[in-house]
Design a protein around this motif. Sequence first.
Motif: not given
Length: 252
Positions: A125-141
């Motif tokens: 699940g590395f990619a899922q965690g990476y993209y999820g964290a990137r989304a949250q860093a940009r202000g998305f859930d």
Amino acid sequence: MITVIDGRIAGPDATLPMLARNGHFTAMQVRGRRARGLELHLARLQAANRELYDAELDTGSVLDSIRTALGDDIDDASVRVHVLEADRLHLFVTVRPPQEAASSPRTVTSVVHQRFLPHIKHTGGFAQGYYGARAQARGFDEALFTTAEGLVSEGTITNVGCFDGAAVIWPDAPMLHGITMQVMERRLRAAGIPQERRPVAIGDLPSFESVFLTSSHGVVMVGGLEDAPLPLDGAFAARLLGLYADEPWETI
């Protein structure tokens, strides 16, 4: 072999997740030592075990392991059940504090990505965690995965559903058939609400009357895509969340 974690020598059991070549898992919320869709979780684990390892899984041992992890004093928790392949197959259960679905509509962004073996909830699940964290860093859930052509498949940890005013539309794309999605499919059937699978483009989301996400945390509405609001039918949202709330809990 000696393993040191944060300056301390770790026991052999603590290193098991790091030594595992691969694995699969399921995640559930437990309340009062019960879980929604428990039989679906067990079926998921059994199906993945057969496909990945050509081996049967003792679901009785799964339930016993969850009970052991909860002990005598934990009634509510977030529980994950992993099957990990190291020197052999190991059953690995973790218990963390309970989590609830967000009470307010979520905002989402999109990213072009396709999980490997998307129909299996596997440990890569590395990619899922990476993209999820990137989304949250940009202000998305949450981040929604799309094809290069912009067709939606799933979120990093969610499934996506859309309501067109008459029926619930699930994306027709390679994805994990999530447990809460399965729960909602049967709840919607019982309520007489039509459902269908068809391709859903990310650009089509504003045309629906409502968009929602399902995950192990529950069901939540989506209120925005990128920087634009999405329609939200309050009556449908109330009915959808009510259907989920009425799903019975099964004793572990």
